[in-house]
Scaffold this motif. Structure first.
Motif, PDB file in Angstrom:
ATOM      1  N   THR A 113       0.829  -1.216   0.000  1.00 18.49           N
ATOM      2  CA  THR A 113       0.000   0.000   0.000  1.00 18.49           C
ATOM      3  C   THR A 113       0.860   1.262   0.000  1.00 18.49           C
ATOM      4  O   THR A 113       0.503   2.255  -0.638  1.00 18.49           O
ATOM      5  N   ALA A 114       2.000   1.224   0.671  1.00 23.93           N
ATOM      6  CA  ALA A 114       2.910   2.382   0.665  1.00 23.93           C
ATOM      7  C   ALA A 114       3.491   2.611  -0.731  1.00 23.93           C
ATOM      8  O   ALA A 114       3.631   3.752  -1.170  1.00 23.93           O
ATOM      9  N   ALA A 115       3.811   1.537  -1.430  1.00 26.51           N
ATOM     10  CA  ALA A 115       4.372   1.650  -2.781  1.00 26.51           C
ATOM     11  C   ALA A 115       3.417   2.388  -3.708  1.00 26.51           C
ATOM     12  O   ALA A 115       3.845   3.223  -4.513  1.00 26.51           O
ATOM     13  N   GLU A 116       2.126   2.100  -3.591  1.00 32.87           N
ATOM     14  CA  GLU A 116       1.112   2.721  -4.444  1.00 32.87           C
ATOM     15  C   GLU A 116       0.992   4.224  -4.191  1.00 32.87           C
ATOM     16  O   GLU A 116       0.671   4.982  -5.093  1.00 32.87           O
ATOM     17  N   VAL A 117       1.246   4.659  -2.973  1.00 33.55           N
ATOM     18  CA  VAL A 117       1.053   6.070  -2.604  1.00 33.55           C
ATOM     19  C   VAL A 117       2.354   6.867  -2.724  1.00 33.55           C
ATOM     20  O   VAL A 117       2.376   7.966  -3.263  1.00 33.55           O
ATOM     21  N   TYR A 118       3.440   6.305  -2.222  1.00 29.50           N
ATOM     22  CA  TYR A 118       4.686   7.071  -2.128  1.00 29.50           C
ATOM     23  C   TYR A 118       5.652   6.851  -3.297  1.00 29.50           C
ATOM     24  O   TYR A 118       6.607   7.609  -3.452  1.00 29.50           O
ATOM     25  N   LEU A 119       5.426   5.826  -4.097  1.00 27.34           N
ATOM     26  CA  LEU A 119       6.229   5.568  -5.300  1.00 27.34           C
ATOM     27  C   LEU A 119       7.726   5.648  -4.998  1.00 27.34           C
ATOM     28  O   LEU A 119       8.238   4.908  -4.168  1.00 27.34           O
ATOM     29  N   ASP A 120       8.427   6.576  -5.663  1.00 26.26           N
ATOM     30  CA  ASP A 120       9.882   6.692  -5.469  1.00 26.26           C
ATOM     31  C   ASP A 120      10.258   7.588  -4.290  1.00 26.26           C
ATOM     32  O   ASP A 120      11.423   7.925  -4.107  1.00 26.26           O
ATOM     33  N   HIS A 121       9.290   7.934  -3.468  1.00 27.68           N
ATOM     34  CA  HIS A 121       9.559   8.698  -2.241  1.00 27.68           C
ATOM     35  C   HIS A 121       9.504   7.780  -1.025  1.00 27.68           C
ATOM     36  O   HIS A 121       9.192   8.207   0.079  1.00 27.68           O
ATOM     37  N   CYS A 122       9.816   6.523  -1.282  1.00 30.09           N
ATOM     38  CA  CYS A 122       9.742   5.501  -0.243  1.00 30.09           C
ATOM     39  C   CYS A 122      11.022   4.663  -0.270  1.00 30.09           C
ATOM     40  O   CYS A 122      11.489   4.272  -1.335  1.00 30.09           O
ATOM     41  N   THR A 123      11.567   4.432   0.915  1.00 33.97           N
ATOM     42  CA  THR A 123      12.689   3.509   1.080  1.00 33.97           C
ATOM     43  C   THR A 123      12.244   2.458   2.086  1.00 33.97           C
ATOM     44  O   THR A 123      11.681   2.800   3.128  1.00 33.97           O
ATOM     45  N   ALA A 124      12.462   1.195   1.762  1.00 36.73           N
ATOM     46  CA  ALA A 124      12.012   0.118   2.643  1.00 36.73           C
ATOM     47  C   ALA A 124      13.171  -0.789   3.031  1.00 36.73           C
ATOM     48  O   ALA A 124      14.037  -1.094   2.210  1.00 36.73           O
ATOM     49  N   PHE A 125      13.163  -1.197   4.287  1.00 38.51           N
ATOM     50  CA  PHE A 125      14.147  -2.136   4.823  1.00 38.51           C
ATOM     51  C   PHE A 125      13.418  -3.405   5.247  1.00 38.51           C
ATOM     52  O   PHE A 125      12.442  -3.339   5.993  1.00 38.51           O
ATOM     53  N   LEU A 126      13.905  -4.550   4.779  1.00 34.98           N
ATOM     54  CA  LEU A 126      13.373  -5.840   5.211  1.00 34.98           C
ATOM     55  C   LEU A 126      14.450  -6.538   6.022  1.00 34.98           C
ATOM     56  O   LEU A 126      15.570  -6.739   5.544  1.00 34.98           O
ATOM     57  N   LEU A 127      14.092  -6.922   7.241  1.00 33.42           N
ATOM     58  CA  LEU A 127      15.061  -7.452   8.196  1.00 33.42           C
ATOM     59  C   LEU A 127      14.791  -8.917   8.524  1.00 33.42           C
ATOM     60  O   LEU A 127      13.955  -9.570   7.909  1.00 33.42           O
ATOM     61  N   SER A 128      15.464  -9.396   9.529  1.00 31.25           N
ATOM     62  CA  SER A 128      15.410 -10.772  10.013  1.00 31.25           C
ATOM     63  C   SER A 128      13.982 -11.258  10.253  1.00 31.25           C
ATOM     64  O   SER A 128      13.129 -10.505  10.715  1.00 31.25           O
ATOM     65  N   GLY A 129      13.741 -12.539   9.956  1.00 27.81           N
ATOM     66  CA  GLY A 129      12.444 -13.142  10.233  1.00 27.81           C
ATOM     67  C   GLY A 129      12.392 -14.581   9.782  1.00 27.81           C
ATOM     68  O   GLY A 129      13.209 -15.022   8.967  1.00 27.81           O
ATOM     69  N   ALA A 130      11.413 -15.318  10.314  1.00 26.73           N
ATOM     70  CA  ALA A 130      11.343 -16.751  10.083  1.00 26.73           C
ATOM     71  C   ALA A 130      10.314 -17.151   9.026  1.00 26.73           C
ATOM     72  O   ALA A 130      10.142 -18.330   8.773  1.00 26.73           O
ATOM     73  N   ASN A 131       9.622 -16.187   8.422  1.00 29.21           N
ATOM     74  CA  ASN A 131       8.670 -16.571   7.377  1.00 29.21           C
ATOM     75  C   ASN A 131       8.995 -15.819   6.091  1.00 29.21           C
ATOM     76  O   ASN A 131      10.115 -15.321   5.946  1.00 29.21           O
ATOM     77  N   GLN A 132       8.043 -15.739   5.172  1.00 29.21           N
ATOM     78  CA  GLN A 132       8.315 -15.097   3.886  1.00 29.21           C
ATOM     79  C   GLN A 132       7.598 -13.759   3.731  1.00 29.21           C
ATOM     80  O   GLN A 132       7.502 -13.217   2.637  1.00 29.21           O
ATOM     81  N   ASP A 133       7.093 -13.228   4.831  1.00 31.78           N
ATOM     82  CA  ASP A 133       6.420 -11.932   4.785  1.00 31.78           C
ATOM     83  C   ASP A 133       7.402 -10.872   4.284  1.00 31.78           C
ATOM     84  O   ASP A 133       8.566 -10.872   4.648  1.00 31.78           O
ATOM     85  N   GLY A 134       6.923  -9.992   3.445  1.00 35.17           N
ATOM     86  CA  GLY A 134       7.760  -8.931   2.885  1.00 35.17           C
ATOM     87  C   GLY A 134       8.167  -9.180   1.448  1.00 35.17           C
ATOM     88  O   GLY A 134       8.438  -8.242   0.701  1.00 35.17           O
ATOM     89  N   THR A 135       8.188 -10.429   1.029  1.00 35.85           N
ATOM     90  CA  THR A 135       8.651 -10.767  -0.321  1.00 35.85           C
ATOM     91  C   THR A 135       7.783 -10.127  -1.398  1.00 35.85           C
ATOM     92  O   THR A 135       8.305  -9.518  -2.338  1.00 35.85           O
ATOM     93  N   ASP A 136       6.472 -10.258  -1.291  1.00 30.84           N
ATOM     94  CA  ASP A 136       5.580  -9.662  -2.297  1.00 30.84           C
ATOM     95  C   ASP A 136       5.615  -8.143  -2.224  1.00 30.84           C
ATOM     96  O   ASP A 136       5.564  -7.454  -3.242  1.00 30.84           O
TER      97      ASP A 136
END
Length: 188
Positions: A113-136
């Motif tokens: 949802t952030a990607a749709e609104v902020y486009l190239d004004h968004c930086t995202a960090f994906l960190l440690s975790g035991a599942n696959q959340d964040g991939t999509d």
């Protein structure tokens, strides 16, 4: 207070908490982007993570509230038990729909949802975790022109989440913990 024109997203699960504290601690006194954090928390247990971190780190940290405007230079955590969405008018929306990849809040939901609104004004960090959340969510962010940084799986306490995002999405920037902290230290 002014609406945030730029945002930084942080998605983490098991093994990410200490790094998230280090990231917030590294922030300069004044910075422009809003910082929005999803960490998988069990809603059955009451936590005061925002209050605890605010007191410890001497920074205002709040839980994102439904319909609240996303403000410049603020730090928000997703509420446990709710998906956190970004609306087109740059406000938050809380949602109780089904879990995504066994998680609510879901990193994917926030990232997409952030990607749709902020486009190239968004930086995202994906960190440690035991599942696959964040991939999509990483894929959606890349398609919309956002910058995506994934914690090096060799430094993540639990490498499943960052490793899967890297394998599924091809080109992503991979940062060591030191590089991630440096990014936040130099934020303007």
């Amino acid at each position: 207070m002014e609406k945030a024109n730029d945002i930084i997203l942080i998605g983490g699960s098991a093994g990410s908490y200490t790094l998230i504290i280090d990231m917030i601690e590294a922030l300069p006194e004044v910075f422009s982007p809003a910082i929005i954090i999803v960490i998988h928390r069990n809603p059955k247990f009451t936590t005061k993570i925002e209050d605890t971190l605010s007191a410890r780190l001497k920074k205002k940290i709040v839980q994102a509230e439904d319909k609240a405007t996303i403000l410049k230079g603020e730090i928000y955590f997703a509420a446990p038990g709710y998906h956190l969405l970004i609306e087109p008018d740059k406000t938050f929306s809380l949602d109780l729909s089904e879990r995504v990849r066994f998680s609510r809040p879901s990193i994917d939901v926030l990232f997409e949802t952030a990607a749709e609104v902020y486009l190239d004004h968004c930086t995202a960090f994906l960190l440690s975790g035991a599942n696959q959340d964040g991939t999509d969510g990483v894929k959606q962010l890349q398609q919309m022109g956002s910058k995506v940084i994934v914690q090096s799986p060799t430094e993540a306490l639990i490498s499943t989440m960052p490793r899967h995002a890297i394998e599924a999405n091809g080109h992503v920037e991979i940062y060591s913990n030191r590089q991630i902290i440096s990014y936040f230290r130099n934020l303007k």
